[in-house]
Design an enzyme around this catalytic site. Structure first.
Site, PDB file in Angstrom:
ATOM      1  N   ASP A 220       0.823  -1.210   0.000  1.00 14.30           N
ATOM      2  CA  ASP A 220       0.000   0.000   0.000  1.00 14.30           C
ATOM      3  C   ASP A 220       0.855   1.257   0.000  1.00 14.30           C
ATOM      4  O   ASP A 220       2.087   1.182   0.093  1.00 14.30           O
ATOM      5  CB  ASP A 220      -0.946  -0.005   1.210  1.00 14.30           C
ATOM      6  CG  ASP A 220      -0.195   0.210   2.515  1.00 14.30           C
ATOM      7  OD1 ASP A 220       0.918  -0.357   2.697  1.00 14.30           O
ATOM      8  OD2 ASP A 220      -0.694   0.952   3.381  1.00 14.30           O
ATOM      9  N   GLU A 223       3.460   1.544   2.534  1.00 14.42           N
ATOM     10  CA  GLU A 223       4.570   0.599   2.378  1.00 14.42           C
ATOM     11  C   GLU A 223       4.553  -0.500   3.429  1.00 14.42           C
ATOM     12  O   GLU A 223       5.606  -0.971   3.856  1.00 14.42           O
ATOM     13  CB  GLU A 223       5.919   1.345   2.450  1.00 14.42           C
ATOM     14  CG  GLU A 223       5.895   2.721   1.842  1.00 14.42           C
ATOM     15  CD  GLU A 223       7.261   3.328   1.625  1.00 14.42           C
ATOM     16  OE1 GLU A 223       7.785   3.950   2.558  1.00 14.42           O
ATOM     17  OE2 GLU A 223       7.808   3.169   0.520  1.00 14.42           O
TER      18      GLU A 223
HETATM   19  C1  NOJ Z   1       9.076   2.944   6.325  1.00 15.94           C
HETATM   20  C2  NOJ Z   1       7.897   3.460   5.571  1.00 15.94           C
HETATM   21  O1  NOJ Z   1       8.251   4.570   4.871  1.00 15.94           O
HETATM   22  C3  NOJ Z   1       6.751   3.723   6.500  1.00 15.94           C
HETATM   23  O2  NOJ Z   1       5.630   4.149   5.782  1.00 15.94           O
HETATM   24  C4  NOJ Z   1       6.430   2.475   7.250  1.00 15.94           C
HETATM   25  O3  NOJ Z   1       5.414   2.754   8.187  1.00 15.94           O
HETATM   26  C5  NOJ Z   1       7.661   1.930   7.936  1.00 15.94           C
HETATM   27  N1  NOJ Z   1       8.744   1.766   7.015  1.00 15.94           N
HETATM   28  C6  NOJ Z   1       7.345   0.610   8.596  1.00 15.94           C
HETATM   29  O4  NOJ Z   1       7.125  -0.379   7.650  1.00 15.94           O
HETATM   30  C1  NOJ Z   2       6.478   7.050   4.388  1.00 15.11           C
HETATM   31  C2  NOJ Z   2       5.101   7.107   3.827  1.00 15.11           C
HETATM   32  O1  NOJ Z   2       4.330   6.110   4.460  1.00 15.11           O
HETATM   33  C3  NOJ Z   2       5.121   6.878   2.336  1.00 15.11           C
HETATM   34  O2  NOJ Z   2       3.815   7.033   1.825  1.00 15.11           O
HETATM   35  C4  NOJ Z   2       6.056   7.830   1.664  1.00 15.11           C
HETATM   36  O3  NOJ Z   2       6.124   7.522   0.300  1.00 15.11           O
HETATM   37  C5  NOJ Z   2       7.436   7.787   2.281  1.00 15.11           C
HETATM   38  N1  NOJ Z   2       7.376   7.924   3.706  1.00 15.11           N
HETATM   39  C6  NOJ Z   2       8.338   8.879   1.736  1.00 15.11           C
HETATM   40  O4  NOJ Z   2       7.811  10.132   2.062  1.00 15.11           O
END
Ligand code: NOJ
Ligand code: NOJ
Length: 499
Positions: A220, A223
């Site tokens: 999603d 991520e």
């Molecule tokens: C890094 C991602 O950017 C973030 O969206 C996510 O919550 C964490 N990893 C944990 O999986």
């Molecule tokens: C974490 C977020 O969950 C994700 O949507 C985003 O792409 C990355 N950070 C980078 O900003």
């Protein structure tokens, strides 16, 4: 001063200089009677956010080593966000595209166009770079992030993320339309879309990928969860619909038909996300991997989907748009949930005793603090601003339609609007624009939108700095500083409010 600090300082001075010029672009129309305080903030914050956003795109002193056209998610080293995310970049470039369309002087237009052209070239390089999402046939177009010099990111990650190619196509199709309109079909065919297969242009490659792979489970937008996601599917559908129209204007009729047929097939799957029993759209179906503690299925991704998958260019498509009663019902549930979840939301008045909406996070069970996923999640600027943008866009769309249909799904939202306290609405009735309640509701939506922006203002830095999150207990900013997407979300919310 370290090199980093002085670069920041330079960026800041530059930002202040251009703030005046950019204020002209926002210009008139930010006149909501009781919102003078917020008008002022927006008039300085939005142009400042433009400068910060642009400073995060290579080439830039702020993000050394970023290739031309590479959008850096944030210049932050800790957490390390100095990467190019396909999603963040597409959303940022969509905003640059709007800046281009709105700009009134030739120098700005040339600058924005150069950024967009660099992004086209960088994106095509991404598509041709072998990576860990890569299958033999599709070259890994679902790869979520790259190093900022364009090379592949080789460490474990939640991959693939199939919203990326769809978002990129949506943005670049806007650019293609612009070039066609200006009589540059040659450039479009060379760089953006030609019918040749295997694809040799960026939009064509994305549309082929989306149309052949939308059934695949992917991670999603956060991520974290692998499965079928409302957000991903919505932007995939939008890319295919806009892609079909571009294909047919370029004489690629058979492809246009194929893209449309896949968009229709997607609609059936998307509709399944509506959970009538719980009264909201659920974010993920058929989870096959990743995190499994998102039990409510409530997620601000639904609101982002309505915003990012909105019809472009005057189409009458009404599929899960900002006025859809299921989208509004979901927004209402999200707002309620976060009102409870975050302690800072107990305070709902700012320093001027003006009403603030709740700070909004990604989803109630979130545990990501910016560095680990073993803490408690926080409100995010981009999520809070998305609720504001939804309210503004919704008010505008209802006004254009001249009526509001009250349904069992959205009645709770309308009853709660502050301006509406002495009136009543019933599910099943349609309020026409001549009804005195009509503008009370429209005003109520706008006022609610302002409440969310006041929340963002309250937690942002008075200098205009904006990170990814603000702490659920203390309200202080945390995680990635100067997140590009946070700034883009201020700009698009300000546009939705203004005019
Ligand atoms: C890094 C991602 O950017 C973030 O969206 C996510 O919550 C964490 N990893 C944990 O999986
Ligand atoms: C974490 C977020 O969950 C994700 O949507 C985003 O792409 C990355 N950070 C980078 O900003």
């Amino acid at each position: 001063m370290t090199q980093y600090a002085s670069a920041l300082k330079r960026g800041y001075v530059l930002a202040r200089k251009s703030a005046f010029v950019l204020a002209l672009i926002w210009g008139a129309g930010l006149s909501h009677a009781q919102a003078g305080d917020l008008d002022q903030w927006i008039q300085s914050q939005a142009p400042h956010s433009v400068q910060v956003m642009l400073a995060n795109i290579g080439p830039s002193a702020q993000v050394p080593n970023a290739a031309p056209g590479a959008v850096v998610a944030s210049p932050s080293h800790d957490p390390d966000y100095r990467y190019f995310w396909v999603r963040d970049a597409a959303l940022t470039m969509d905003t640059v595209m709007s800046l281009y369309e709105r700009s009134i002087n030739a120098a700005d237009q040339a600058r924005y166009l150069q950024i967009l052209q660099d992004y086209v070239d960088f994106s095509r390089r991404n598509q041709l770079t072998p990576n860990l999402s890569g299958g033999a046939d599709d070259l890994g177009l679902g790869e979520p992030k790259f190093n900022i010099d364009g090379s592949a990111y080789q460490s474990p990650w939640g991959r693939p993320q199939n919203d990326g190619p769809a978002l990129r196509a949506i943005t670049l199709i806007r650019l293609a339309r612009h070039y066609l309109y200006d009589g540059h079909a040659d450039w479009v065919r060379q760089k953006l879309y030609d019918s040749v297969l295997p694809a040799r242009t960026v939009i064509k490659a994305d549309l082929e990928f989306v149309s052949h792979h939308w059934r695949d489970a992917s991670f999603d937008l956060w991520e974290e969860v692998k499965g079928d996601h409302f957000y991903t599917r919505m932007v995939q559908r939008r890319a295919l619909i806009e892609g079909a129209s571009l294909a047919s204007s370029l004489g690629d009729g058979a492809a246009a038909q194929w893209y449309l047929s896949q968009a229709q097939a997607l609609e059936q799957e998307i509709s399944r996300h509506w959970d009538a029993g719980r009264g909201y759209i659920t974010v993920t179906l058929n989870r096959v991997g990743g995190l499994d503690y998102k039990s409510s299925g409530l997620d601000v991704a639904i609101v982002l989907a309505a915003l990012h998958a909105a019809p472009r260019g005057g189409s009458s498509d009404s599929f899960f748009t900002v006025t859809d009663d299921r989208v509004l019902a979901t927004a209402e549930k999200i707002s309620d949930a976060f009102h409870e979840v975050f302690p800072i939301n107990a305070r709902d008045r700012d320093w001027q005793n003006q009403q603030m909406g709740p700070g909004i996070g990604r989803y109630p069970e979130d545990r990501y603090s910016g560095t680990t996923s073993s803490q408690q999640g926080n409100p995010w600027f981009l999520a809070t601003n998305a609720l504001a943008e939804l309210d503004y866009r919704c008010a505008r769309a209802f006004e254009a339609q001249g009526r509001i249909a009250i349904t069992p799904a959205n009645v709770a939202l309308f009853r709660r609007l502050k301006t509406f306290s002495r009136m009543t609405v019933l599910a099943g009735e349609t309020i026409q624009s001549l009804d005195p309640r009509f503008y009370v509701l429209i005003r109520g939506l706008r006022e609610e939108g302002d409440g969310y922006l006041r929340r963002s203002r309250f937690h942002a830095d008075s200098s205009g700095a904006m990170s990814e999150q603000f702490n659920r207990d203390t309200g202080y900013m945390q995680s990635a500083s100067e997140l590009t997407w946070s700034h883009a979300s201020v700009i698009t919310a300000a546009w939705a409010r203004g005019k």
